[in-house]
Write a protein that holds these residues in place. Structure first.
Motif, PDB file in Angstrom:
ATOM      1  N   ASP A 147       2.825   2.446  -3.053  1.00 38.14           N
ATOM      2  CA  ASP A 147       3.848   1.384  -3.063  1.00 38.14           C
ATOM      3  C   ASP A 147       5.234   1.964  -3.341  1.00 38.14           C
ATOM      4  O   ASP A 147       5.944   1.555  -4.276  1.00 38.14           O
ATOM      5  CB  ASP A 147       3.509   0.302  -4.087  1.00 38.14           C
ATOM      6  CG  ASP A 147       2.195  -0.391  -3.768  1.00 38.14           C
ATOM      7  OD1 ASP A 147       1.874  -0.519  -2.578  1.00 38.14           O
ATOM      8  OD2 ASP A 147       1.486  -0.789  -4.716  1.00 38.14           O
ATOM      9  N   LYS A 204      10.752  -2.348   0.167  1.00 33.91           N
ATOM     10  CA  LYS A 204       9.408  -1.789   0.306  1.00 33.91           C
ATOM     11  C   LYS A 204       9.339  -0.813   1.470  1.00 33.91           C
ATOM     12  O   LYS A 204      10.060  -0.946   2.456  1.00 33.91           O
ATOM     13  CB  LYS A 204       8.390  -2.915   0.507  1.00 33.91           C
ATOM     14  CG  LYS A 204       8.163  -3.778  -0.724  1.00 33.91           C
ATOM     15  CD  LYS A 204       7.075  -4.808  -0.470  1.00 33.91           C
ATOM     16  CE  LYS A 204       6.797  -5.649  -1.706  1.00 33.91           C
ATOM     17  NZ  LYS A 204       5.732  -6.653  -1.457  1.00 33.91           N
ATOM     18  N   ARG A 247       7.977   1.049   4.827  1.00 38.16           N
ATOM     19  CA  ARG A 247       7.486   0.507   6.091  1.00 38.16           C
ATOM     20  C   ARG A 247       5.953   0.577   6.124  1.00 38.16           C
ATOM     21  O   ARG A 247       5.363   1.539   5.615  1.00 38.16           O
ATOM     22  CB  ARG A 247       8.053   1.312   7.263  1.00 38.16           C
ATOM     23  CG  ARG A 247       9.576   1.233   7.394  1.00 38.16           C
ATOM     24  CD  ARG A 247      10.070   2.257   8.410  1.00 38.16           C
ATOM     25  NE  ARG A 247      11.538   2.246   8.534  1.00 38.16           N
ATOM     26  CZ  ARG A 247      12.184   1.718   9.558  1.00 38.16           C
ATOM     27  NH1 ARG A 247      11.509   1.171  10.560  1.00 38.16           N
ATOM     28  NH2 ARG A 247      13.506   1.762   9.606  1.00 38.16           N
ATOM     29  N   ASN A 248       5.336  -0.394   6.777  1.00 37.43           N
ATOM     30  CA  ASN A 248       3.878  -0.420   6.842  1.00 37.43           C
ATOM     31  C   ASN A 248       3.299   0.787   7.568  1.00 37.43           C
ATOM     32  O   ASN A 248       2.194   1.241   7.253  1.00 37.43           O
ATOM     33  CB  ASN A 248       3.406  -1.708   7.535  1.00 37.43           C
ATOM     34  CG  ASN A 248       3.577  -2.926   6.660  1.00 37.43           C
ATOM     35  OD1 ASN A 248       3.479  -2.836   5.439  1.00 37.43           O
ATOM     36  ND2 ASN A 248       3.845  -4.079   7.273  1.00 37.43           N
ATOM     37  N   ASN A 249       4.041   1.325   8.549  1.00 32.61           N
ATOM     38  CA  ASN A 249       3.540   2.486   9.296  1.00 32.61           C
ATOM     39  C   ASN A 249       4.055   3.801   8.738  1.00 32.61           C
ATOM     40  O   ASN A 249       3.892   4.852   9.350  1.00 32.61           O
ATOM     41  CB  ASN A 249       3.930   2.372  10.766  1.00 32.61           C
ATOM     42  CG  ASN A 249       5.435   2.281  10.968  1.00 32.61           C
ATOM     43  OD1 ASN A 249       6.177   2.027  10.023  1.00 32.61           O
ATOM     44  ND2 ASN A 249       5.876   2.481  12.206  1.00 32.61           N
ATOM     45  N   LYS A 284       3.719   4.530   5.099  1.00 33.23           N
ATOM     46  CA  LYS A 284       3.325   4.493   3.692  1.00 33.23           C
ATOM     47  C   LYS A 284       3.032   5.903   3.165  1.00 33.23           C
ATOM     48  O   LYS A 284       2.753   6.825   3.937  1.00 33.23           O
ATOM     49  CB  LYS A 284       2.095   3.602   3.511  1.00 33.23           C
ATOM     50  CG  LYS A 284       2.380   2.112   3.696  1.00 33.23           C
ATOM     51  CD  LYS A 284       1.139   1.280   3.431  1.00 33.23           C
ATOM     52  CE  LYS A 284       1.438  -0.216   3.574  1.00 33.23           C
ATOM     53  NZ  LYS A 284       2.371  -0.682   2.538  1.00 33.23           N
TER      54      LYS A 284
END
Length: 803
Positions: free
Chosen positions: A53, A64, A66-68, A70
């Motif tokens: 995180d 936060k 990026r989801n791609n 991490k």
């Protein structure tokens, strides 16, 4: 409606609280150490706790990840080392930049950084950085946030590239760290990830950029138990051979020596250099100095740059004094008889050995001790009638030492006591300086008060001269708007030149400034800062006005990594220079100057990048001005080959300055035009992350032409025509070229081969053009040096295993 407001404020409160909470990650003990291969398939990684995180450090503020993109980090340890396994997810691995560079040189790459603080004191981090190419960088972080990349540890890393990620595995031996001998340990930790092509950097624990230093925002490593600080004993034996030739004189020198790094305790380290060899130290960027003050050079000898942060406090320690010109170098010519000539007058003093002890314990107490001894140095003087040679001592056996005590507290403040001492054998000059420093911030890191009190003593000709200097600074150090007020004072006896660097004394100066900066990006700018500074200057003794200065400058960095800035600076009214005449009590009165400049720097992620700046200055009511331009293009041909060229040109027209002092005590000034033309070229070809070829070239040319009319300095600081008429034109050239090959053939062990040539020339041919000047320069003898040096790293703990 109230319900939604409550939910809204609860979310905001939760977000802020989350940002301020220290994260923690548990480190598991490894029964079997992982293999450092960049593949996290060892058993110890399977059930390890995960640090995850990550949030944006810049350009944003806490967004936060990026989801791609991490990032996940695992930690384990054993009795020898601490290990990190990081998975950096990236669904576009083909976009990860991969420029090969040498150690501590961060190029166009993605990178992952471990910021480790075993004492968890929020002020003294160790940084270990692994690039996407597996090149390494490491640094010690000072309490003020500055990083010292001259510090080098010996540690291991490996990188592998996958379809959806790149993986880093790191081993940091305890012998490279300092930590307390406690059964249960909690270490400070933060991780940073740089995604270069997106211009984004993320950290594991949130960092508030608007106040305090980065190190106070570390998270925690828990679970470390029953580890003991090992005996920290590292040996660096070396051997070198050098062939040098100059003006048909060829010489061969062979050297053998040893550097020792020994941990006296878990906190303090002793460094010793025996028979030091600085033959491959980079050349200085020498310039023609027409001013009244000494030119300062940066330290490039590794022993004096690594682990010296404590000794630099108070600006009393200028290590270039050690091995510099003898104190009596210029006295030799004055002491010659009519029938004597100088055969040899060494320009440098050899160092016999040096030791330094430094460290900081878990309570924040830092102690530093430095000691160096230089050898007796003599000039050879020959009687031209009898042929006999006598020696005149220009520098006796000399001892230099520094002692520092520095106490840190509240994670952002410190108080320091520093003493420096130079003791020369016999009746030569000795000196001693003591300083008390304080740097105190409130707990919120919003306000700061800092300052110092310094006392100097010089013992010469059976007399002691004492001097005093001091500074007080008050500042607001957080938020978009920041400001400061500072007062500095020195009497005319304050003198630290034997071991420190001091341009001048006898001042009483007032400074103030205000700035505005952003910490969160806008649509256009990643960050920018605007500052306004003022100063008002006086002599301390007597209390005489000398000048003033007002300045406005601005810095901008766009989202697309284009940086640029500008400044304008001016003096108001007449300025009084008490140093240009070179005679105590005399001054040169002249009109003020208005100066402006601008600079730009393009995106270094691109193959072609350019830095450039331009400056212009004009003195009021006089036809005296300065114009200068500098341009530095760089091109990355491949990920392994880059070239940087820099061109500088400046012209100073109708400057009035000191020329000479006559026997009748008349001070002569002249009007001169000064040009500076500097060409530099550097390039590096990296074969891999362990070996490379490097080129470094510099040619500095400065012709100075005087007008026929000279002047005498009047008592009121003005100038009157003088009958003086001598040729003072100068044509000054420095040529340096280094070509080297470096190979790290084992951890901490290096082989370096160097070829160097250098030429120096100074005459009065200031009227010739650039081509004629080069022909004239190459008529001078060339100093050629070929050097080979091998340094081998030995860790006692490994040697014990071998034995």
């Amino acid at each position: 409606m109230k319900k939604y407001l409550i939910v809204y404020f609860f979310c905001i409160f939760s977000f802020v609280t989350a940002q301020q909470t220290k994260k923690s990650v548990n480190a598991s003990r490894a029964e079997k150490a992982p293999i450092i291969d960049g593949v996290l398939n060892d058993d110890v990684w399977k059930n390890a706790d995960i640090a995850k995180d990550f949030v944006m450090f810049k350009p944003g503020d806490g967004t936060k990840e990026r989801n791609n993109k991490k990032t996940e980090v695992k930690i384990t340890y054993d009795d020898e080392a601490i290990y990190f396994g990081a998975t950096l997810y990236d669904d576009t691995p083909e976009q990860i930049p991969m420029q090969f560079t040498s150690r501590d040189d961060i190029g166009n790459v993605d990178w992952f950084l471990i910021s480790l603080n075993p004492f968890n004191d929020s002020q003294n981090d160790f940084e270990f950085l692994v690039m996407s190419t597996n090149s390494q960088a490491d640094a010690k972080v000072f309490a003020n946030g500055n990083e010292d990349f001259s510090w080098n540890a010996v540690w291991d890393s490996e990188v592998t590239m996958n379809e959806d990620s790149w993986v880093i595995e790191v081993k940091i031996p305890y012998s490279q760290l300092r930590f307390s001998n406690l059964p249960i340990q909690t270490w400070g930790i933060n991780f940073h990830r740089r995604i270069n092509y997106l211009n984004e950097q993320y950290s594991w624990n949130y960092i508030d950029k608007s106040k305090g230093e980065i190190s106070i925002y570390a998270g925690l490593i828990t679970g470390i138990q029953n580890i003991k600080p090992p005996l920290r004993l590292n040996l660096y034996p070396y051997t070198s051979g050098t062939v040098s030739s100059y003006d048909s004189d060829t010489r061969f020198d062979a050297n053998f020596g040893l550097d020792i790094k020994y941990g006296l305790s878990e906190s303090y380290t002793l460094d010793v250099t025996l028979i030091p060899d600085f033959g491959q130290t980079a050349f200085d960027e020498t310039v023609l100095n027409l001013g009244p003050f000494e030119q300062q050079y940066s330290e490039k000898r590794a022993f004096f740059t690594e682990g010296t942060e404590l000794f630099g406090k108070g600006d009393l320690f200028y290590s270039r004094r050690i091995g510099n010109a003898p104190v009596g170098y210029y006295d030799v010519e004055d002491n010659l008889a009519e029938n004597e000539t100088i055969v040899d007058n060494p320009t440098n003093v050899n160092m016999i050995n040096a030791v330094k002890l430094s460290g900081r314990d878990k309570s924040g107490l830092g102690v530093g001790f430095f000691n160096a001894i230089t050898e007796k140095t003599s000039a050879k003087i020959q009687d031209t009638i009898t042929g006999t040679i006598r020696k005149e001592v220009t520098e006796p056996l000399t001892n230099y030492n520094v002692f520092v005590i520095d106490k840190q507290f509240n994670k952002n403040s410190s108080v320091s006591l520093i003493n420096t001492n130079v003791l020369r054998n016999g009746s030569f000059r000795d000196s001693n300086t003591t300083a008390l420093l304080f740097d105190i911030s409130n707990k919120a890191n919003s306000y700061n008060v800092s300052g110092n009190i310094k006392m100097s003593n010089v013992y010469e000709a059976s007399a002691n001269t004492a001097g005093f200097a001091g500074t007080m600074r008050l500042a607001k150090i957080s938020g978009n708007y920041q400001y400061y007020f500072r007062y500095s004072r020195s009497d005319d006896n304050f003198d630290i030149q034997d071991f420190g660097f001091q341009r001048r004394n006898n001042y009483s100066n007032f400074y103030s400034g205000v700035s505005y900066q952003i910490f969160e990006p806008t649509k256009v700018f990643e960050r920018y800062r605007i500052r306004f500074n003022t100063s008002l200057r006086y002599l301390s003794e007597p209390n005489s006005y000398t000048g003033n200065d007002v300045e406005l400058n601005a810095f901008f960095l766009t989202i697309n990594r284009l940086a640029y800035g500008a400044n304008i600076e001016a003096n108001i009214g007449d300025q009084y220079d008490y140093f240009e005449p070179r005679v105590e009590g005399r001054y040169f009165r002249q009109k003020g100057v208005i100066e402006s400049g601008a600079w730009i720097s393009t995106d270094f992620r691109k193959k072609l990048a350019v830095e450039a700046n331009i400056n212009y200055a004009k003195r009021y009511t006089l036809d005296n001005y300065y114009a200068g331009i500098e341009i530095e293009p760089r091109y990355r041909f491949t990920d392994k080959f880059q070239v940087i060229y820099a061109f500088q040109f400046s012209k100073l027209i109708n400057e009035q300055g000191y020329v000479d002092e006559l026997d009748d005590e008349s001070i002569i000034f002249g009007t001169r035009d000064v040009k500076n033309i500097v060409n530099t070229l550097s390039g590096k070809l990296s074969f891999n992350t362990k070996s490379s070829l490097s080129l470094s070239f510099r040619h500095y040319w400065s012709p100075v032409q005087y007008e026929n009319q000279y002047f005498v300095l009047n008592d009121d600081g003005t100038l009157s025509n003088a009958s003086y008429n001598e040729n003072n034109d100068i044509n000054y050239n420095i040529w340096n070229l280094d070509f080297s090959y470096t190979w790290q053939f084992a951890p901490g062990s290096f082989l370096t081969a160097l070829y160097r040539n250098s030429i120096f020339n100074e005459d009065d041919l200031s009227y010739i053009d650039f081509g004629e000047n080069l022909n004239n320069l190459f008529n001078e003898p060339i100093n050629n040096i070929i050097s080979l040096k091998v340094i081998y790293f030995l860790d006692y703990n490994k040697m014990k295993t071998w034995l």
